[in-house]
Design an enzyme around this catalytic site. Structure first.
Site, PDB file in Angstrom:
ATOM      1  N   LYS A   1       0.222   7.453   8.501  1.00  0.00           N
ATOM      2  CA  LYS A   1       0.038   8.729   9.186  1.00  0.00           C
ATOM      3  C   LYS A   1       0.045   8.510  10.696  1.00  0.00           C
ATOM      4  O   LYS A   1      -0.618   7.611  11.195  1.00  0.00           O
ATOM      5  CB  LYS A   1      -1.260   9.398   8.720  1.00  0.00           C
ATOM      6  CG  LYS A   1      -1.132   9.939   7.305  1.00  0.00           C
ATOM      7  CD  LYS A   1      -2.277  10.840   6.903  1.00  0.00           C
ATOM      8  CE  LYS A   1      -2.059  11.273   5.453  1.00  0.00           C
ATOM      9  NZ  LYS A   1      -3.212  11.998   4.908  1.00  0.00           N
TER      10      LYS A   1
ATOM     11  N   ASP B   1      -1.404  10.642  -5.277  1.00  0.00           N
ATOM     12  CA  ASP B   1      -1.969  11.692  -6.126  1.00  0.00           C
ATOM     13  C   ASP B   1      -2.858  12.649  -5.364  1.00  0.00           C
ATOM     14  O   ASP B   1      -3.324  12.370  -4.262  1.00  0.00           O
ATOM     15  CB  ASP B   1      -2.821  11.050  -7.221  1.00  0.00           C
ATOM     16  CG  ASP B   1      -4.162  10.551  -6.679  1.00  0.00           C
ATOM     17  OD1 ASP B   1      -4.148   9.736  -5.728  1.00  0.00           O
ATOM     18  OD2 ASP B   1      -5.210  10.978  -7.189  1.00  0.00           O
TER      19      ASP B   1
ATOM     20  N   ARG C   1       1.615  11.942  -9.282  1.00  0.00           N
ATOM     21  CA  ARG C   1       2.104  10.589  -8.995  1.00  0.00           C
ATOM     22  C   ARG C   1       3.549  10.404  -9.434  1.00  0.00           C
ATOM     23  O   ARG C   1       4.268   9.551  -8.919  1.00  0.00           O
ATOM     24  CB  ARG C   1       1.237   9.546  -9.723  1.00  0.00           C
ATOM     25  CG  ARG C   1      -0.208   9.463  -9.238  1.00  0.00           C
ATOM     26  CD  ARG C   1      -0.875   8.218  -9.813  1.00  0.00           C
ATOM     27  NE  ARG C   1      -2.314   8.224  -9.697  1.00  0.00           N
ATOM     28  CZ  ARG C   1      -2.994   7.836  -8.611  1.00  0.00           C
ATOM     29  NH1 ARG C   1      -2.347   7.442  -7.535  1.00  0.00           N
ATOM     30  NH2 ARG C   1      -4.315   7.867  -8.603  1.00  0.00           N
TER      31      ARG C   1
ATOM     32  N   PHE D   1      -1.746  16.088   4.017  1.00  0.00           N
ATOM     33  CA  PHE D   1      -2.016  15.456   2.726  1.00  0.00           C
ATOM     34  C   PHE D   1      -0.749  15.505   1.883  1.00  0.00           C
ATOM     35  O   PHE D   1      -0.220  16.565   1.594  1.00  0.00           O
ATOM     36  CB  PHE D   1      -3.173  16.132   2.004  1.00  0.00           C
ATOM     37  CG  PHE D   1      -3.699  15.288   0.887  1.00  0.00           C
ATOM     38  CD1 PHE D   1      -4.585  14.256   1.138  1.00  0.00           C
ATOM     39  CD2 PHE D   1      -3.270  15.491  -0.418  1.00  0.00           C
ATOM     40  CE1 PHE D   1      -5.054  13.447   0.107  1.00  0.00           C
ATOM     41  CE2 PHE D   1      -3.734  14.683  -1.454  1.00  0.00           C
ATOM     42  CZ  PHE D   1      -4.624  13.659  -1.182  1.00  0.00           C
TER      43      PHE D   1
ATOM     44  N   ASP E   1      -4.220   5.781   6.070  1.00  0.00           N
ATOM     45  CA  ASP E   1      -4.746   6.971   6.733  1.00  0.00           C
ATOM     46  C   ASP E   1      -5.801   6.507   7.736  1.00  0.00           C
ATOM     47  O   ASP E   1      -5.494   6.239   8.891  1.00  0.00           O
ATOM     48  CB  ASP E   1      -5.294   7.924   5.678  1.00  0.00           C
ATOM     49  CG  ASP E   1      -5.788   9.232   6.257  1.00  0.00           C
ATOM     50  OD1 ASP E   1      -5.613   9.448   7.469  1.00  0.00           O
ATOM     51  OD2 ASP E   1      -6.362  10.042   5.523  1.00  0.00           O
TER      52      ASP E   1
ATOM     53  N   GLU F   1       0.843  -1.197   0.000  1.00  0.00           N
ATOM     54  CA  GLU F   1       0.000   0.000   0.000  1.00  0.00           C
ATOM     55  C   GLU F   1       0.879   1.247   0.000  1.00  0.00           C
ATOM     56  O   GLU F   1       1.984   1.241   0.535  1.00  0.00           O
ATOM     57  CB  GLU F   1      -0.891   0.017   1.255  1.00  0.00           C
ATOM     58  CG  GLU F   1      -2.354  -0.283   0.982  1.00  0.00           C
ATOM     59  CD  GLU F   1      -3.089   0.828   0.232  1.00  0.00           C
ATOM     60  OE1 GLU F   1      -2.484   1.509  -0.619  1.00  0.00           O
ATOM     61  OE2 GLU F   1      -4.280   1.007   0.503  1.00  0.00           O
ATOM     62  N   ASP F   2       0.345   2.304  -0.584  1.00  0.00           N
ATOM     63  CA  ASP F   2       1.077   3.571  -0.560  1.00  0.00           C
ATOM     64  C   ASP F   2       1.013   4.219   0.816  1.00  0.00           C
ATOM     65  O   ASP F   2       2.022   4.632   1.367  1.00  0.00           O
ATOM     66  CB  ASP F   2       0.551   4.522  -1.645  1.00  0.00           C
ATOM     67  CG  ASP F   2      -0.979   4.687  -1.623  1.00  0.00           C
ATOM     68  OD1 ASP F   2      -1.646   4.050  -0.791  1.00  0.00           O
ATOM     69  OD2 ASP F   2      -1.479   5.459  -2.457  1.00  0.00           O
TER      70      ASP F   2
HETATM   71  P1  IMP Z   1      -7.577   5.170   4.065  1.00  0.00           P
HETATM   72  O1  IMP Z   1      -8.676   4.242   3.624  1.00  0.00           O
HETATM   73  O2  IMP Z   1      -8.110   6.390   4.764  1.00  0.00           O
HETATM   74  O3  IMP Z   1      -6.514   4.475   4.910  1.00  0.00           O
HETATM   75  O4  IMP Z   1      -6.899   5.754   2.766  1.00  0.00           O
HETATM   76  C1  IMP Z   1      -6.213   4.938   1.930  1.00  0.00           C
HETATM   77  C2  IMP Z   1      -6.023   5.513   0.561  1.00  0.00           C
HETATM   78  O5  IMP Z   1      -6.361   6.902   0.483  1.00  0.00           O
HETATM   79  C3  IMP Z   1      -4.566   5.433   0.189  1.00  0.00           C
HETATM   80  O6  IMP Z   1      -4.282   4.206  -0.417  1.00  0.00           O
HETATM   81  C4  IMP Z   1      -4.411   6.606  -0.743  1.00  0.00           C
HETATM   82  O7  IMP Z   1      -4.720   6.226  -2.069  1.00  0.00           O
HETATM   83  C5  IMP Z   1      -5.398   7.628  -0.243  1.00  0.00           C
HETATM   84  N1  IMP Z   1      -4.750   8.614   0.652  1.00  0.00           N
HETATM   85  C6  IMP Z   1      -4.817   8.692   1.999  1.00  0.00           C
HETATM   86  N2  IMP Z   1      -4.076   9.722   2.480  1.00  0.00           N
HETATM   87  C7  IMP Z   1      -3.516  10.303   1.397  1.00  0.00           C
HETATM   88  C8  IMP Z   1      -2.602  11.426   1.232  1.00  0.00           C
HETATM   89  O8  IMP Z   1      -2.146  12.094   2.170  1.00  0.00           O
HETATM   90  N3  IMP Z   1      -2.264  11.699  -0.055  1.00  0.00           N
HETATM   91  C9  IMP Z   1      -2.704  11.000  -1.136  1.00  0.00           C
HETATM   92  N4  IMP Z   1      -3.544   9.959  -1.016  1.00  0.00           N
HETATM   93  C10 IMP Z   1      -3.951   9.612   0.235  1.00  0.00           C
HETATM   94 MG    MG Z   2      -4.169   3.800  -2.600  1.00  0.00          MG
END
Ligand code: IMP
Ligand code: MG
Length: 174
Positions: free
Chosen positions: A130, A158, A164, A151, A102, A98-99
């Site tokens: 995070k 992205d 990206r 962010f 959050d 995973e990137d």
């Molecule tokens: P989550 O479901 O809130 O954990 O978010 C996961 C996905 O949201 C990640 O795989 C990203 O694609 C996107 N995302 C969350 N935070 C960021 C950020 O700071 N920048 C860009 N994409 C984010």
């Molecule tokens: Mg993602």
């Protein structure tokens, strides 16, 4: 530096060094196993291809696309599968790449979904986590960097599908 990027959070050099370390660790941990790198499109692609080349083992790659954000910087909490894996995963040692984690909602959904398909094991390698995120019951087994609750874009991440291709992780002008 791109105009809308306020500051560089993680440089190209730092990324490179940390990914080499992760690759070494994974090469030890997955020796003799049946490793499948599962990239979550599209954000994890840049990280995955660099990570894969830092792992000195036979491995395969597959990809899954999910959507949770749309063009917003806030998680909607709604996860949809846009593209499923190509191959069956039963008996495979899956490493979800995973990137960023959050809220953890995306990851939780993916892990629950994979658990139903009988893999030998499932672990998570996230480039970024995070600091403020405390997703219930979800944790990454391998983490590149802990970052502040901002962010970020670049190195696969992205905003509205842009940035990206930046070779570093940067904080976007709000
Ligand atoms: P989550 O479901 O809130 O954990 O978010 C996961 C996905 O949201 C990640 O795989 C990203 O694609 C996107 N995302 C969350 N935070 C960021 C950020 O700071 N920048 C860009 N994409 C984010
Ligand atoms: Mg993602």
């Amino acid at each position: 530096m791109a105009d809308e990027v306020k500051r560089v959070l993680i440089s190209q050099e730092q990324l490179k060094r940390r990914i080499q370390e992760l690759g070494k660790q994974l090469s030890q941990d997955y020796a003799g196993r049946n490793l499948l790198l599962l990239g979550v499109l599209k954000g994890a692609v840049v990280f995955l291809v660099d990570l894969a080349r830092a792992i000195d083992l036979p491995l395969q790659m597959d990809f899954m696309a999910v959507s949770s954000y749309g063009a917003s910087t806030q998680s909607s909490g709604v996860v949809r599968i846009l593209k499923d894996l190509d191959a069956a995963v039963d008996g495979r040692d899956i490493l979800v790449v995973e990137d960023i984690i959050d809220t953890g909602l995306t990851l939780r959904y993916i892990l629950e979904n994979l658990a139903m398909r009988n893999p030998a094991s499932v672990k998570v390698c996230a480039l970024l986590v995070k600091e403020k995120s405390r997703p219930e019951g979800i944790k990454a087994d391998y983490v590149g960097f802990q970052i502040p609750d901002e962010f970020v874009v670049g190195y696969g991440l992205d905003y509205a599908e842009l940035y990206r291709n930046l070779p570093y992780i940067g904080v976007l002008e709000s």
